[in-house]
Write a protein that holds these residues in place. Structure first.
Motif, PDB file in Angstrom:
ATOM      1  N   SER A 116       3.803  24.603  68.998  1.00 55.77           N
ATOM      2  CA  SER A 116       2.715  24.465  68.027  1.00 55.77           C
ATOM      3  C   SER A 116       1.670  23.523  68.590  1.00 55.77           C
ATOM      4  CB  SER A 116       3.245  23.908  66.703  1.00 55.77           C
ATOM      5  OG  SER A 116       2.168  23.493  65.878  1.00 55.77           O
ATOM      6  N   HIS A 149       1.530  30.944  59.862  1.00 56.54           N
ATOM      7  CA  HIS A 149       2.639  30.229  59.223  1.00 56.54           C
ATOM      8  C   HIS A 149       2.191  28.925  58.558  1.00 56.54           C
ATOM      9  CE1 HIS A 149       5.734  32.928  60.665  1.00 56.54           C
ATOM     10  NE2 HIS A 149       5.217  32.871  61.879  1.00 56.54           N
ATOM     11  N   SER A 172       0.318  29.743  64.421  1.00 61.71           N
ATOM     12  CA  SER A 172       0.372  28.554  63.562  1.00 61.71           C
ATOM     13  C   SER A 172      -0.454  28.750  62.303  1.00 61.71           C
ATOM     14  CB  SER A 172      -0.124  27.320  64.333  1.00 61.71           C
ATOM     15  OG  SER A 172       0.804  26.935  65.308  1.00 61.71           O
ATOM     16  N   VAL A 209       1.196  26.002  59.775  1.00 61.74           N
ATOM     17  CA  VAL A 209       1.874  24.841  60.350  1.00 61.74           C
ATOM     18  C   VAL A 209       1.040  23.583  60.085  1.00 61.74           C
ATOM     19  CG1 VAL A 209       2.703  23.782  62.482  1.00 61.74           C
ATOM     20  CG2 VAL A 209       2.929  26.249  62.129  1.00 61.74           C
ATOM     21  N   ASP A 238       2.441  19.959  67.658  1.00 57.97           N
ATOM     22  CA  ASP A 238       3.668  19.329  68.141  1.00 57.97           C
ATOM     23  C   ASP A 238       3.322  18.404  69.294  1.00 57.97           C
ATOM     24  OD1 ASP A 238       6.129  18.564  68.976  1.00 57.97           O
ATOM     25  OD2 ASP A 238       6.968  20.580  69.115  1.00 57.97           O
TER      26      ASP A 238
END
Length: 217
Positions: A183, A89, A86, A91, A186
């Motif tokens: 994630s 990227h 994460s 996130v 999430d």
């Protein structure tokens, strides 16, 4: 002599880069604001792609890949997961505050985001603390809650990632990582709460079921 002590205190503040602030024994929100707002550069645990600081209140027990187990002086266990994927990227935090929890708050300090959710279950609190692309879960007694949250703050705020190393690790395996949808942010990916309690305190849910049977009878 007094003048010397004052001078040494001033020098200590300049060397450490921060002033000493008193934490509250009962105000979790105030403590988090103090601890997570501070910029620190302390590390005593080093791994491939990241490093962090384990405070005196915690003891490092074991590690497997990006997961680690720590324990405090009250024998409460802390399960740490560093989400390098994460982080790589970038996130974004999608957590939403829930009124069902004992405590629920979105965190944003020093350009680092996350959340904390505390659920009360019988005589214990289940802590889910996400910050700086890492997550700590712990099941603690009520009397240990404030100190546990403080320990987690010290731990998560100190995590520092090595972009070059992570680029080499994750970049070389980008095809396999693309299949992972999980994630930390999430909120729809959650374990059943009783399963979590059983994970951290084996046999605990069985005792609860026994009590339920007795009540039904």
């Amino acid at each position: 002599m007094k003048r010397l002590i004052v001078l040494l205190s001033i020098m200590l503040v300049f060397v450490t880069g921060c002033s000493i602030k008193k934490l509250d024994n009962s105000d979790i929100g105030k403590n988090m604001k103090i601890l997570l707002s501070e910029k620190v550069n302390l590390h005593n645990v080093y791994f491939e792609g990241y490093k962090y600081y384990v405070p005196k209140g915690l003891k490092f027990v074991s590690k497997e890949e990006y997961n680690a187990l720590l324990i405090d002086k009250m024998n409460n266990e802390y399960y740490l997961y560093v989400d390098a994927i994460s982080y790589y990227h970038k996130v974004e935090n999608t957590y939403e505050i829930t009124k069902k929890a004992h405590y629920s708050k979105i965190l944003n300090y020093n350009k680092k985001t996350g959340y904390i959710q505390i659920d009360e279950y019988d005589d214990k609190y289940f802590i889910q603390f996400v910050f700086n692309y890492a997550k700590v879960e712990a099941l603690v007694r009520k009397g240990d809650l404030t100190e546990a949250v403080n320990n987690i703050c010290y731990l998560l705020r100190s995590i520092k990632y090595n972009d070059k190393v992570l680029e080499s690790l994750i970049g070389d395996n980008i095809l396999s990582y693309q299949e992972e949808n999980y994630s930390l942010f999430d909120t729809e990916v959650e374990d059943d709460y009783l399963d979590v309690v059983e994970k951290y305190n084996p046999g605990y849910t069985k005792d609860l079921e026994d009590e339920k049977i007795q009540l039904d009878e």
